[in-house]
Design a protein around this motif. Structure first.
Motif, short mmCIF file in Angstrom:
data_model
loop_
_atom_site.label_atom_id
_atom_site.label_comp_id
_atom_site.label_asym_id
_atom_site.label_seq_id
_atom_site.Cartn_x
_atom_site.Cartn_y
_atom_site.Cartn_z
N ALA A 180 0.83 -1.20 0.00
CA ALA A 180 0.00 0.00 0.00
C ALA A 180 0.87 1.26 0.00
CB ALA A 180 -0.93 0.00 1.22
N ASP A 181 0.31 2.34 -0.53
CA ASP A 181 0.97 3.63 -0.48
C ASP A 181 0.97 4.12 0.96
OD1 ASP A 181 1.85 6.23 -0.68
OD2 ASP A 181 0.26 6.91 -2.01
N PRO A 182 2.15 4.36 1.57
CA PRO A 182 2.18 4.74 2.99
C PRO A 182 1.53 6.09 3.27
CG PRO A 182 4.36 4.93 2.01
CD PRO A 182 3.51 4.24 0.99
N THR A 183 1.33 6.93 2.24
CA THR A 183 0.71 8.24 2.45
C THR A 183 -0.78 8.25 2.12
OG1 THR A 183 1.25 8.99 0.20
CG2 THR A 183 2.90 9.37 1.91
N ALA A 184 -1.35 7.09 1.80
CA ALA A 184 -2.76 7.03 1.42
C ALA A 184 -3.66 7.40 2.60
CB ALA A 184 -3.12 5.64 0.90
N GLU A 185 -4.76 8.09 2.31
CA GLU A 185 -5.69 8.49 3.36
C GLU A 185 -6.35 7.27 4.01
OE1 GLU A 185 -6.67 11.34 4.74
OE2 GLU A 185 -5.30 12.64 3.65
N ALA A 186 -6.84 6.35 3.19
CA ALA A 186 -7.53 5.18 3.72
C ALA A 186 -6.52 4.08 4.03
CB ALA A 186 -8.55 4.68 2.71
N PRO A 187 -6.58 3.49 5.23
CA PRO A 187 -5.65 2.40 5.57
C PRO A 187 -5.96 1.16 4.74
CG PRO A 187 -7.30 2.65 7.29
CD PRO A 187 -7.50 3.79 6.35
N TYR A 188 -4.91 0.46 4.36
CA TYR A 188 -5.06 -0.74 3.55
C TYR A 188 -3.99 -1.73 3.97
CZ TYR A 188 -5.34 -3.81 -0.53
OH TYR A 188 -5.46 -4.90 -1.34
N ARG A 189 -4.42 -2.92 4.35
CA ARG A 189 -3.49 -3.93 4.85
C ARG A 189 -3.29 -5.01 3.79
NH1 ARG A 189 -5.88 -5.68 9.89
NH2 ARG A 189 -4.92 -3.92 10.95
N THR A 190 -2.02 -5.38 3.54
CA THR A 190 -1.68 -6.35 2.51
C THR A 190 -0.76 -7.42 3.08
OG1 THR A 190 -1.79 -4.62 0.82
CG2 THR A 190 -0.66 -6.63 0.22
N SER A 191 -0.93 -8.65 2.61
CA SER A 191 -0.05 -9.75 2.98
C SER A 191 0.46 -10.42 1.72
CB SER A 191 -0.80 -10.77 3.85
OG SER A 191 -0.01 -11.92 4.07
N GLY A 192 1.77 -10.56 1.61
CA GLY A 192 2.36 -11.15 0.42
C GLY A 192 3.47 -12.11 0.74
N VAL A 193 3.88 -12.87 -0.28
CA VAL A 193 4.91 -13.89 -0.13
C VAL A 193 6.00 -13.66 -1.17
CG1 VAL A 193 5.41 -16.34 -0.50
CG2 VAL A 193 3.48 -15.67 0.92
N ILE A 391 4.98 -12.76 -10.77
CA ILE A 391 4.12 -12.25 -9.71
C ILE A 391 2.71 -12.78 -9.89
CG2 ILE A 391 3.72 -10.13 -11.03
CD1 ILE A 391 3.32 -8.70 -8.38
N THR A 392 2.11 -13.21 -8.80
CA THR A 392 0.73 -13.68 -8.80
C THR A 392 -0.03 -12.88 -7.76
OG1 THR A 392 1.44 -15.89 -9.41
CG2 THR A 392 -0.77 -15.67 -8.47
N THR A 393 -1.25 -12.44 -8.10
CA THR A 393 -2.04 -11.64 -7.18
C THR A 393 -3.28 -12.40 -6.77
OG1 THR A 393 -1.24 -9.61 -8.21
CG2 THR A 393 -3.21 -9.44 -6.84
N MET A 394 -3.55 -12.45 -5.46
CA MET A 394 -4.74 -13.09 -4.91
C MET A 394 -5.26 -12.24 -3.76
SD MET A 394 -3.48 -17.07 -4.88
CE MET A 394 -1.81 -16.68 -4.37
N ARG A 395 -6.41 -12.58 -3.21
CA ARG A 395 -6.98 -11.86 -2.08
C ARG A 395 -7.22 -12.82 -0.92
NH1 ARG A 395 -5.96 -7.61 -0.68
NH2 ARG A 395 -7.79 -7.58 0.63
N SER A 396 -7.04 -12.32 0.29
CA SER A 396 -7.25 -13.15 1.47
C SER A 396 -7.58 -12.25 2.65
CB SER A 396 -5.99 -13.97 1.79
OG SER A 396 -6.11 -14.58 3.04
N PRO A 404 -1.99 -15.72 0.16
CA PRO A 404 -1.54 -14.33 0.26
C PRO A 404 -2.22 -13.45 -0.78
CG PRO A 404 0.09 -15.65 -0.89
CD PRO A 404 -0.96 -16.61 -0.41
N ASP A 405 -2.11 -12.14 -0.57
CA ASP A 405 -2.64 -11.19 -1.54
C ASP A 405 -1.80 -11.18 -2.82
OD1 ASP A 405 -4.57 -10.43 0.31
OD2 ASP A 405 -3.27 -8.92 1.20
N PHE A 406 -0.51 -11.44 -2.68
CA PHE A 406 0.36 -11.47 -3.86
C PHE A 406 1.53 -12.41 -3.60
CE2 PHE A 406 2.14 -8.11 -1.22
CZ PHE A 406 3.51 -8.36 -1.27
N VAL A 407 2.10 -12.92 -4.66
CA VAL A 407 3.29 -13.77 -4.59
C VAL A 407 4.30 -13.24 -5.58
CG1 VAL A 407 4.24 -16.08 -4.92
CG2 VAL A 407 1.97 -15.81 -3.90
#
Length: 423
Positions: A180-193, A391-396, A404-407
């Motif tokens: 996620a963009d660290p300066t984004a207004e809305a918080p967004y949590r991501t998990s990747g491998v 790179i592979t993108t998924m949602r969890s 993970p959200d991405f690999v």
């Protein structure tokens, strides 16, 4: 008495708000604002270094408060609210203060109004200069990537070939792009491998991701190492070699972009009084920490902790004590310890070892829950995905259990790791 001349285009209050003398209306407005602070007059006076008797008279309307006091009170209210006051509200209060000056002092009010306007203009100029300097630092850190450049330059000096540096740059850039963009207004949590085999440079790749994240604006980095003290110490040492000063040029970099280490090679994480080391300073207190004006001047924290129940509980306790500021902190959590094969085969209820691992995962999940802006990067030996893609993108919804959200595959085509340390 002739009405004194006031500078043109000054905001005026509606006539209904100016019925009668302005001083009582101003005093009532100041008292209403003061109540928002939730503190005694004596405590407030000591905090802002203002005479307590004078403050009491200003709030009762017995004396006309100077604009310096009104401006100080407005700033404290903004801090208490956690956001700046609207320009319209500020101008209404300023207009009311001018009217009180006019009623009380006649022509001499003109001199005070002009002096007040001049002080406000100087304050705006100082703030603008400070903001420009902060933005310049932000752009330098982001565009030039000071820590990333220092890190890759040190690898080149150690004899790393161009192909290895290119491979490292590719993997770390792709991993950072998924966060996620660290300066984004809305918080967004991501998990990747990131897939990386044993003895294949996991720490080097992780150091590169951390360096890029620090340049981008992440201000809290928590690294989960192995379960042994030796592994944790090795990880701490290698990350310090990659991220801290090693020569005169790096010393200048370190002075400009400091890094606060809450663990050392000799010492794992220890409890701290009231979580004080996890309190982040803000240059502009009315703005959130993730605002660019606050984010890049803030000193980042680095923790390398052993995956041990007792140690993780200490960290969890201090994070809770740090309070609401953590909701504004862009955090990066790096897990260097791949999941044990038996955990994937039998789940968290198999045997004593998996029971301990389940407790560790629970505490780690609680740690992440305190950080709405946390990004989790795990290192695994192998993840099932398309081997022809990097790179592979998924949602969890889960950060440790589900997909993970991405690999990011460290070597989608190479038969061996391209960045093995030549030493």
């Amino acid at each position: 008495m002739t009405t004194p001349y006031l500078p043109p285009n000054q905001p005026q209050l509606p006539p209904s708000s100016l019925a009668g003398p302005a001083l009582p209306v101003l005093a009532e407005t100041l008292r209403s604002l003061f109540k928002e602070l939730g503190r005694s007059q004596r405590d407030f006076s000591a905090h802002v270094y203002w005479d307590h008797t004078a403050v009491s008279r200003y709030l009762r309307g017995e004396r006309l408060a100077p604009w310096e006091f009104v401006d100080t009170l407005l700033r404290e209210v903004e801090i208490a609210r956690g956001k700046p006051m609207s320009p319209e509200k500020r101008e209404r209060i300023a207009a009311l203060h001018r009217r009180a000056l006019e009623e009380r002092n006649g022509w001499s009010a003109l001199v005070q109004v002009l002096r007040q306007d001049n002080q406000q203009a100087e304050e705006r100029a100082r703030r603008a200069e400070s903001e420009l300097q902060a933005l310049a630092t932000t752009r330098q850190a982001r565009d030039k990537g000071w820590r990333w450049s220092a890190f890759t330059n040190s690898l080149a000096e150690r004899g790393w070939p161009e192909v290895s540096l290119t491979a490292l740059e590719r993997v770390t850039a792709r991993a950072l792009a998924c966060l996620a963009d660290p300066t984004a207004e809305a918080p967004y949590r991501t998990s990747g491998v990131i897939t990386a085999g044993a003895q294949s440079g996991r720490t080097t790749i992780g150091a590169g991701v951390i360096a890029r994240a620090l340049d981008a604006g992440y201000r809290l980095v928590i690294v989960f190492s192995g379960t042994l003290n030796l592994l944790r110490s090795q990880t701490q040492r290698r990350l310090e070699e990659a991220l801290l000063a090693s020569d005169d040029a790096d010393q200048q970099l370190q002075a400009r972009f400091p890094l606060l280490r809450l663990t050392s090679e000799e010492s794992d994480y220890r409890s701290m009084p009231s979580g004080v080391a996890l309190q982040f300073e803000k240059r502009h207190k009315a703005l959130p920490l993730f605002s660019p004006l606050n984010l890049h001047p803030a000193v980042p924290r680095l923790l390398v902790v052993k995956q041990n129940v007792a140690v993780l509980k200490k960290l969890l306790k201090d994070l809770r004590a740090a309070g609401p500021i953590l909701e504004e902190v862009p955090a990066l959590i790096v897990d260097f310890e791949p999941s044990p094969p038996y955990l994937a085969l039998y789940g968290s209820g198999y045997g004593n070892e998996t029971g301990i691992q389940s407790r560790i995962d629970l505490i780690r999940s609680e740690i992440v829950s305190l950080l709405p802006r946390a990004q989790v990067v795990r290192f695994e030996h192998q993840v099932t995905c398309d081997s022809s893609s990097a790179i592979t993108t998924m949602r969890s919804e889960s950060l440790w259990d589900g997909p993970p959200d991405f690999v990011v595959s460290a070597h989608p085509r190479e038969p061996r790791w391209a960045w093995e340390d030549p030493a």
